[in-house]
Design a protein around this motif. Structure first.
Motif, PDB file in Angstrom:
ATOM      1  N   LEU A  94      70.925  56.930  -2.893  1.00 38.35           N
ATOM      2  CA  LEU A  94      69.627  56.379  -2.515  1.00 38.35           C
ATOM      3  C   LEU A  94      69.322  55.127  -3.340  1.00 38.35           C
ATOM      4  O   LEU A  94      68.858  54.118  -2.814  1.00 38.35           O
ATOM      5  CB  LEU A  94      68.538  57.441  -2.736  1.00 38.35           C
ATOM      6  N   MET A  95      69.647  55.196  -4.622  1.00 40.82           N
ATOM      7  CA  MET A  95      69.387  54.056  -5.504  1.00 40.82           C
ATOM      8  C   MET A  95      70.155  52.825  -5.034  1.00 40.82           C
ATOM      9  O   MET A  95      69.619  51.722  -4.983  1.00 40.82           O
ATOM     10  CB  MET A  95      69.813  54.418  -6.943  1.00 40.82           C
ATOM     11  N   GLU A  96      71.415  53.037  -4.680  1.00 40.16           N
ATOM     12  CA  GLU A  96      72.221  51.914  -4.228  1.00 40.16           C
ATOM     13  C   GLU A  96      71.620  51.298  -2.966  1.00 40.16           C
ATOM     14  O   GLU A  96      71.512  50.078  -2.836  1.00 40.16           O
ATOM     15  CB  GLU A  96      73.658  52.373  -3.962  1.00 40.16           C
ATOM     16  N   ALA A  97      71.191  52.169  -2.044  1.00 41.55           N
ATOM     17  CA  ALA A  97      70.596  51.688  -0.796  1.00 41.55           C
ATOM     18  C   ALA A  97      69.330  50.889  -1.073  1.00 41.55           C
ATOM     19  O   ALA A  97      69.118  49.813  -0.512  1.00 41.55           O
ATOM     20  CB  ALA A  97      70.285  52.875   0.111  1.00 41.55           C
ATOM     21  N   ILE A  98      68.501  51.394  -1.981  1.00 36.50           N
ATOM     22  CA  ILE A  98      67.251  50.681  -2.309  1.00 36.50           C
ATOM     23  C   ILE A  98      67.579  49.318  -2.918  1.00 36.50           C
ATOM     24  O   ILE A  98      67.002  48.303  -2.547  1.00 36.50           O
ATOM     25  CB  ILE A  98      66.380  51.511  -3.281  1.00 36.50           C
ATOM     26  N   ASN A  99      68.530  49.314  -3.848  1.00 37.26           N
ATOM     27  CA  ASN A  99      68.888  48.045  -4.489  1.00 37.26           C
ATOM     28  C   ASN A  99      69.312  46.989  -3.478  1.00 37.26           C
ATOM     29  O   ASN A  99      69.024  45.805  -3.642  1.00 37.26           O
ATOM     30  CB  ASN A  99      70.018  48.263  -5.494  1.00 37.26           C
ATOM     31  N   VAL A 100      70.003  47.413  -2.432  1.00 38.72           N
ATOM     32  CA  VAL A 100      70.455  46.452  -1.431  1.00 38.72           C
ATOM     33  C   VAL A 100      69.294  45.982  -0.554  1.00 38.72           C
ATOM     34  O   VAL A 100      69.064  44.782  -0.406  1.00 38.72           O
ATOM     35  CB  VAL A 100      71.585  47.048  -0.560  1.00 38.72           C
ATOM     36  N   VAL A 101      68.516  46.915  -0.001  1.00 36.20           N
ATOM     37  CA  VAL A 101      67.477  46.485   0.962  1.00 36.20           C
ATOM     38  C   VAL A 101      66.282  45.830   0.275  1.00 36.20           C
ATOM     39  O   VAL A 101      65.596  45.002   0.867  1.00 36.20           O
ATOM     40  CB  VAL A 101      66.989  47.641   1.873  1.00 36.20           C
ATOM     41  N   GLN A 102      66.059  46.173  -0.989  1.00 32.51           N
ATOM     42  CA  GLN A 102      64.912  45.617  -1.706  1.00 32.51           C
ATOM     43  C   GLN A 102      64.925  44.088  -1.736  1.00 32.51           C
ATOM     44  O   GLN A 102      63.885  43.449  -1.793  1.00 32.51           O
ATOM     45  CB  GLN A 102      64.905  46.156  -3.131  1.00 32.51           C
ATOM     46  N   LYS A 103      66.118  43.526  -1.686  1.00 33.05           N
ATOM     47  CA  LYS A 103      66.238  42.075  -1.727  1.00 33.05           C
ATOM     48  C   LYS A 103      65.607  41.414  -0.509  1.00 33.05           C
ATOM     49  O   LYS A 103      65.344  40.216  -0.522  1.00 33.05           O
ATOM     50  CB  LYS A 103      67.721  41.675  -1.782  1.00 33.05           C
ATOM     51  N   ARG A 153      58.393  48.502  -4.555  1.00 32.91           N
ATOM     52  CA  ARG A 153      58.565  48.411  -5.997  1.00 32.91           C
ATOM     53  C   ARG A 153      58.409  49.782  -6.660  1.00 32.91           C
ATOM     54  O   ARG A 153      59.234  50.202  -7.459  1.00 32.91           O
ATOM     55  CB  ARG A 153      57.568  47.414  -6.590  1.00 32.91           C
ATOM     56  N   MET A 154      57.339  50.497  -6.248  1.00 29.81           N
ATOM     57  CA  MET A 154      57.106  51.799  -6.858  1.00 29.81           C
ATOM     58  C   MET A 154      58.216  52.783  -6.472  1.00 29.81           C
ATOM     59  O   MET A 154      58.721  53.530  -7.319  1.00 29.81           O
ATOM     60  CB  MET A 154      55.748  52.336  -6.418  1.00 29.81           C
ATOM     61  N   PHE A 155      58.590  52.770  -5.215  1.00 29.32           N
ATOM     62  CA  PHE A 155      59.657  53.658  -4.741  1.00 29.32           C
ATOM     63  C   PHE A 155      60.936  53.433  -5.557  1.00 29.32           C
ATOM     64  O   PHE A 155      61.553  54.372  -6.058  1.00 29.32           O
ATOM     65  CB  PHE A 155      59.890  53.388  -3.246  1.00 29.32           C
ATOM     66  N   GLY A 156      61.276  52.162  -5.714  1.00 29.64           N
ATOM     67  CA  GLY A 156      62.473  51.815  -6.476  1.00 29.64           C
ATOM     68  C   GLY A 156      62.390  52.315  -7.908  1.00 29.64           C
ATOM     69  O   GLY A 156      63.338  52.894  -8.445  1.00 29.64           O
ATOM     70  N   GLU A 157      61.230  52.107  -8.545  1.00 33.03           N
ATOM     71  CA  GLU A 157      61.046  52.528  -9.937  1.00 33.03           C
ATOM     72  C   GLU A 157      61.150  54.047 -10.076  1.00 33.03           C
ATOM     73  O   GLU A 157      61.753  54.565 -11.012  1.00 33.03           O
ATOM     74  CB  GLU A 157      59.686  52.051 -10.461  1.00 33.03           C
ATOM     75  N   ILE A 158      60.530  54.752  -9.134  1.00 32.66           N
ATOM     76  CA  ILE A 158      60.562  56.221  -9.198  1.00 32.66           C
ATOM     77  C   ILE A 158      62.006  56.711  -9.095  1.00 32.66           C
ATOM     78  O   ILE A 158      62.470  57.484  -9.934  1.00 32.66           O
ATOM     79  CB  ILE A 158      59.696  56.847  -8.072  1.00 32.66           C
ATOM     80  N   ILE A 159      62.713  56.236  -8.074  1.00 37.49           N
ATOM     81  CA  ILE A 159      64.081  56.715  -7.864  1.00 37.49           C
ATOM     82  C   ILE A 159      64.968  56.353  -9.051  1.00 37.49           C
ATOM     83  O   ILE A 159      65.765  57.149  -9.515  1.00 37.49           O
ATOM     84  CB  ILE A 159      64.670  56.164  -6.532  1.00 37.49           C
ATOM     85  N   ARG A 160      64.777  55.140  -9.572  1.00 34.22           N
ATOM     86  CA  ARG A 160      65.596  54.696 -10.702  1.00 34.22           C
ATOM     87  C   ARG A 160      65.454  55.634 -11.890  1.00 34.22           C
ATOM     88  O   ARG A 160      66.417  55.930 -12.586  1.00 34.22           O
ATOM     89  CB  ARG A 160      65.187  53.268 -11.102  1.00 34.22           C
ATOM     90  N   PHE A 216      56.502  64.056  -7.127  1.00 32.92           N
ATOM     91  CA  PHE A 216      55.581  62.933  -6.846  1.00 32.92           C
ATOM     92  C   PHE A 216      54.970  63.114  -5.469  1.00 32.92           C
ATOM     93  O   PHE A 216      55.638  63.625  -4.557  1.00 32.92           O
ATOM     94  CB  PHE A 216      56.343  61.607  -6.811  1.00 32.92           C
ATOM     95  N   GLU A 217      53.753  62.687  -5.343  1.00 34.46           N
ATOM     96  CA  GLU A 217      53.182  62.526  -4.002  1.00 34.46           C
ATOM     97  C   GLU A 217      52.618  61.126  -3.961  1.00 34.46           C
ATOM     98  O   GLU A 217      51.709  60.802  -4.724  1.00 34.46           O
ATOM     99  CB  GLU A 217      52.053  63.535  -3.772  1.00 34.46           C
ATOM    100  N   ILE A 218      53.200  60.292  -3.112  1.00 33.19           N
ATOM    101  CA  ILE A 218      52.687  58.923  -3.061  1.00 33.19           C
ATOM    102  C   ILE A 218      52.297  58.569  -1.643  1.00 33.19           C
ATOM    103  O   ILE A 218      52.751  59.190  -0.676  1.00 33.19           O
ATOM    104  CB  ILE A 218      53.712  57.896  -3.612  1.00 33.19           C
ATOM    105  N   ARG A 219      51.449  57.535  -1.522  1.00 28.99           N
ATOM    106  CA  ARG A 219      50.957  57.147  -0.218  1.00 28.99           C
ATOM    107  C   ARG A 219      52.011  56.335   0.515  1.00 28.99           C
ATOM    108  O   ARG A 219      52.570  55.396  -0.038  1.00 28.99           O
ATOM    109  CB  ARG A 219      49.685  56.311  -0.400  1.00 28.99           C
ATOM    110  N   GLY A 220      52.278  56.715   1.739  1.00 29.55           N
ATOM    111  CA  GLY A 220      53.209  55.944   2.553  1.00 29.55           C
ATOM    112  C   GLY A 220      52.458  55.274   3.697  1.00 29.55           C
ATOM    113  O   GLY A 220      51.227  55.328   3.761  1.00 29.55           O
TER     114      GLY A 220
END
Lengths: 365, 396
Positions: free
Chosen positions: A10-19, A71-78, A104-108
Motif C-alpha cells: 500500500l505504501m508503495e502504491a501511495i508513493n507512486v500516485v501521490q505525485k 497527505r494524511m493517508f500517506g502519513e498514517i500508512i507510513r 484510525f477513523e478518518i473522514r473520506g
C-alpha cells in the motif's frame, strides 16, 4: 468497501500516485487519493496535467470506492507497522484504518465524485521494453529547462519516425538527444512535461517487460503491468533542435568517459554551490588539462586524449558536462569542439544513439 | 598594521531624507510614521526636535501626538530612502573601497592605510561628515576604532553629528563603565542572564571567566567576552551578509477587483517597479512569486521559476501566468503583490543557444532599453514614461 492489504504494498502504491495529487487545490477532493476495490485494489491520483493509476493485490472483502486526503493517508500508512492493513468505508464516507494495535477513523469523500483520468481510444500504440524507454528518458531529462516563461522547453520531445523513437530536451545552454530502434511503424511527435517524465522514469523498471505508449488528442499514456500514467502534452512547436547541431569542427578528441567524469567531479569540488565558476579546459595534441580557480583555491587535472584537430582553450560550467557524462555507459566518447564560444558535442564512437550538446562559458583572459 | 574601522551611522535617517525635499520640516518636530491617518500607526523615525518631547521610534502615533501635539507626521516612502541610502554609500565609496553596509542607514568602512589619502582618522571622519552634510544635506555620527564592534560602540556615544574615537587602549576607561545593555549585540534577555550572574557593566563582563559564562550563554559567551575586552577580528566585508534576498512590491487596490485585465495591469505596474529596483541593485532573480489577498483577507502566494532576469517583461509574464492559474475568479481581490528572489552570483558568462541561433528576443538590447527608461524616470518622475497599457485614459 472493505479490503486487507499489506502495508508495504500500500505504501508503495501511495508513493507512486501521490505525485499526481495536488497539494494546493481549490476543491478538497483534488487533494485526495481515490481508492477503488474491485477484483483488485486500484489507487488513483489526478491533477489533470498528470494522472496515475496503480493496481495492487489485496484481499477485497467488499467492493466500493472512497477518496482519502492524500497527505494524511500517506502519513498514517507510513507510520504503521509492517503488517496487514484493514481499510473499511463506514457510513458517511468515514474510513476505518486498522493495523495490529492501531486504529484510525478518518473522514473520506464520495468516490463517485472523483474526476477520473480520461480513458480514450488511442490513435495508435507503441510497445517497447521498459528498460529501453527508461534509458531514453534518463539520457534526456537532465537537460530539460525550468523557465516557465519558455514553457515548451520545460518538456521532453518524444518523436517516432522511420522505425526510431527519438527523445530530445534542451534548456538553452545544453541539449540532449537520443534514440532507439522500434519495431512498430508509427509516426508521432509530442512534448511531455519534464516533471511528468520524471514520474514515468520512477515507475519504469530495468526490465524487458513492456511499456505501451498510446495517444489521443492532447493526452499521452504509459501503460505498465500494474500502473498507468496519463500526461497532458505541452502545446506549441518544439525547437528544431537538429538545426543547432554544428557540422564542422575545429578540434575533435577521443577520451575515456569515466576518467573525464571523475576529473570533472574533482575540478568542481572547489567551485562552490551558490556561486558558479567555470572550469577551464586546455586541449593539446595528446592531453586535456582541466583546471579551475575560485576564491577557495585552485585545482588541476590532466587526462590523456587523442586529438585529431587543433589545440583549444575553452571554459564550461562543469555541471553541464557532469550531467551528460553520468548518463553515458560507453567506455570511450568523442567530443567535437567548434570554437571557444561555440557549441561542442559529445557523441559515442561505436554508434549514433546519443548526442549531447553543451555551450561554453566565455573565459576572461 | 593597526586596522582603522569607521562606523558611519546616519542620524534620524528617514525624517532627514524627508527634510531634504521638504525644507519646511527643518527645525520643527516631525517624524516619519506608518500610516499617520490611523491612530494605530507607529513612529519609524523622529527628528531631534521631536525627540526633545520624548517621541521615540516604534512609539504609536497616538502616544507621540500626546507628547507633542504639534508634531508633523509624514508617510514613509521607502524607495526614496533607498535611493538616498545608495547616494550615501556611493559617497562613502569615494573614501575606501571596503564598505560593509549594515543596514539602510549604517555602514562600516575599513580605512586602514587610507591616511595618505584622507589624513589622520579624526580628520578623515570630519571630512566625511562635512561631505555628507554639504552634498546630501544629511547628518551622521561616526565611530572610529580598530574593529567593527568598537567602531559601532563609539558611534553610539555621541549623536547627532558626533565623532568618537574608541581604541582598544581606551576600553577600560570608556567602555567598561557602561551598562552591559548598552553593548551592541546584547538584548534584554542576555542582559537578564548576565544580571543573574551579577554582571552589570561591560567591565564586569570583561573580567569574568568565559567558562563560567558559557554555561549560561553557550557558544555566544566566548564572543561577547572577547568583545567586552575590545577584541573583534571580524573583517569589514563588502556586501553585507544579510544581503537582499528578494525585491517585492504589493498594493492594496482602491476597490476590490474581479476583472483579470485590471489585475494584469496592476501586476504590470508592480513588475516595472521591481525590475527597476532589481536593475539598480544589479540583481537578476529566478523565482517570481505573486501574492493574492482576497476580499475576505485570505491570502495565497504562488511562485514559479524563470531564467535569471531583471526585465519587467519577464517578471510580468511569469506573474500573469501565476495569476491566471491560481486566481479563483469568483473571489474579489483586495491586494496584489509580486516579488522576485533567488538571486545568484554568477561568475560564468554562459553562452546561450538563443544568441547562437538568433532566436527569441535579444535580452541584452532589452536591458539597455529598460535601463534608459530607468534614467528617464529618475530624472522626470515615475509616471512620466510607461507602457501604453498603463496609460490612464482621460475621463473626459
Amino acid at each position: 468497501m472493505k479490503i486487507i492489504v499489506l502495508k508495504q504494498n500500500l505504501m508503495e502504491a501511495i508513493n507512486v500516485v501521490q505525485k499526481a495529487v495536488m497539494t494546493k487545490a481549490t476543491l478538497p477532493i483534488l487533494e485526495g487519493i481515490y481508492i477503488e476495490a474491485g477484483e483488485k485494489v486500484k489507487l488513483i491520483g489526478n491533477c489533470f496535467d498528470l494522472g496515475i493509476e496503480y493496481t495492487l493485490d489485496a484481499d477485497v472483502q467488499r467492493q466500493g470506492s472512497v477518496v482519502i486526503e492524500a497527505r494524511m493517508f500517506g502519513e498514517i500508512i507510513r507510520k504503521l507497522p509492517d503488517a496487514p492493513v484493514y481499510i473499511e468505508v463506514l457510513e458517511g464516507f468515514k474510513v476505518r484504518i486498522e493495523c495490529l494495535n492501531s486504529y484510525f477513523e478518518i473522514r473520506g469523500m464520495d468516490g463517485d465524485t472523483y474526476p477520473m483520468p480520461p480513458v480514450y481510444d488511442s490513435e495508435f500504440t507503441l510497445s517497447l521494453p521498459q528498460a529501453v524507454l527508461k534509458e531514453l528518458i534518463r539520457q534526456t531529462i537532465f537537460a530539460v529547462g525550468n523557465d516557465e516563461n519558455r514553457k515548451i522547453m520545460t518538456g521532453v520531445l518524444m518523436e517516432a519516425v522511420q522505425g526510431e523513437l527519438k527523445m530530445a530536451a534542451l534548456d538553452g545552454f545544453r541539449m540532449a538527444v537520443c534514440s532507439s530502434v522500434i519495431k512498430e511503424d508509427v509516426n508521432f511527435k509530442v512534448v511531455i512535461p519534464g516533471k511528468n517524465m520524471q514520474e514515468i522514469l520512477r515507475v519504469l523498471e530495468t526490465s524487458e517487460d513492456a511499456v505501451t505508449i498510446s495517444m489521443a488528442g492532447s493526452l499521452v499514456s504509459f501503460d505498465l503491468k500494474n500502473c498507468r500514467i496519463v500526461s497532458k502534452v505541452l502545446e506549441g512547436e518544439f525547437m528544431n533542435y537538429s538545426s543547432y547541431i554544428p557540422a564542422q569542427f575545429e578540434t575533435v578528441i577521443n577520451v575515456n568517459t569515466r576518467e573525464l567524469e571523475e576529473s570533472m567531479e574533482r575540478a568542481s569540488l572547489i567551485t562552490s554551490e551558490d556561486k558558479r565558476y567555470p572550469v577551464r579546459i586546455n586541449l593539446s595534441y595528446d592531453k586535456m588539462v582541466i583546471s579551475s580557480t575560485t576564491e577557495k583555491g585552485l585545482s588541476k587535472e590532466e587526462i590523456q586524449i587523442e586529438n585529431s584537430g587543433n589545440t583549444m582553450q575553452i571554459g564550461f560550467n562543469p555541471r553541464y558536462f557532469l550531467d551528460a557524462l553520468k548518463v553515458i555507459n560507453d567506455e570511450k566518447i568523442k567530443i567535437s569542439f567548434t570554437s571557444p564560444v561555440g557549441p561542442c558535442i559529445i557523441t559515442p564512437i561505436e554508434h549514433d544513439r546519443f548526442l549531447f550538446l553543451i555551450l561554453p562559458v566565455r573565459l576572461k583572459s | 598594521m593597526k586596522r582603522v574601522v569607521f562606523l558611519v551611522d546616519m542620524n534620524a535617517f528617514y525624517i532627514s531624507c524627508e527634510t531634504t525635499r521638504r525644507p519646511e520640516l527643518a527645525g520643527i518636530p516631525a517624524a516619519v510614521a506608518g500610516d499617520p491617518k490611523k491612530r494605530s500607526g507607529i513612529i519609524l523615525a523622529a527628528n531631534y526636535e521631536a525627540r526633545k518631547y520624548g517621541v521615540k521610534t516604534t512609539m504609536t502615533v497616538g502616544e507621540a501626538q500626546k507628547r507633542c501635539p504639534e508634531i508633523i507626521l509624514v508617510p514613509p516612502d521607502h524607495s526614496f530612502y533607498e535611493e538616498k541610502s545608495r547616494q550615501v554609500m556611493e559617497l562613502l565609496s569615494g573614501y575606501t573601497p571596503i564598505i560593509e553596509q549594515a543596514s539602510i542607514d549604517e555602514a562600516w568602512l575599513d580605512m586602514t592605510g587610507c591616511e595618505i589619502l584622507s589624513g589622520q582618522p579624526r580628520a578623515a571622519a570630519e571630512r566625511i561628515m562635512a561631505d555628507i552634510r554639504d552634498k546630501l544635506d544629511l547628518m551622521c555620527s561616526i565611530g572610529i576604532s580598530e574593529n567593527k564592534f568598537l567602531a559601532k560602540m563609539a558611534a553610539e556615544m555621541k549623536k547627532p553629528m558626533g565623532i568618537t574615537e574608541l581604541w582598544v587602549h581606551d576600553v577600560p576607561e570608556k567602555l567598561w563603565p557602561l551598562d552591559v545593555k548598552a553593548m551592541y549585540g546584547i538584548g534584554n534577555k542576555t542582559a537578564q542572564l548576565l544580571a543573574n550572574l551579577n554582571i552589570r557593566t561591560i567591565g564586569e563582563l570583561a573580567k569574568v571567566d568565559p567558562a563560567v559564562l558559557s554555561e549560561k550563554l553557550g557558544k555566544f559567551a566566548f564572543e561577547i567576552h572577547q568583545k567586552a575586552n575590545g577584541i573583534d577580528n571580524d573583517p569589514v566585508t563588502p556586501h553585507s551578509p544579510d544581503e537582499m534576498k528578494s525585491i517585492g512590491r504589493s498594493t492594496t487596490l482602491p476597490e476590490d477587483i474581479t476583472d483579470l485585465e485590471e489585475a494584469r495591469k496592476v501586476i504590470m505596474e508592480l513588475s516595472e517597479e521591481i525590475a527597476m529596483s532589481a536593475r539598480r541593485h544589479n540583481k537578476k532573480g529566478r523565482t517570481v512569486q505573486i501574492t493574492i489577498k482576497y476580499s475576505d483577507f485570505k491570502t495565497i502566494t504562488r511562485q514559479t521559476r524563470i531564467s535569471p532576469t531583471n526585465l519587467a517583461r519577464d517578471i510580468m509574464q511569469a506573474g500573469f501566468m501565476l495569476l491566471e492559474k491560481n486566481w479563483n475568479r469568483f473571489r474579489p481581490v483586495r491586494l496584489l503583490g509580486i516579488s522576485i528572489s533567488g538571486f545568484e552570483e554568477d561568475f560564468c558568462d554562459q553562452v546561450s543557444l538563443f544568441e547562437q541561433a538568433n532566436i527569441g528576443h535579444d535580452r541584452v538590447k532589452e536591458e539597455k532599453l529598460e535601463r534608459t527608461l530607468d534614467q528617464l524616470r529618475l530624472k522626470y518622475g515615475l509616471d512620466k514614461i510607461s507602457r501604453a497599457a498603463l496609460i490612464k485614459r482621460d475621463p473626459s
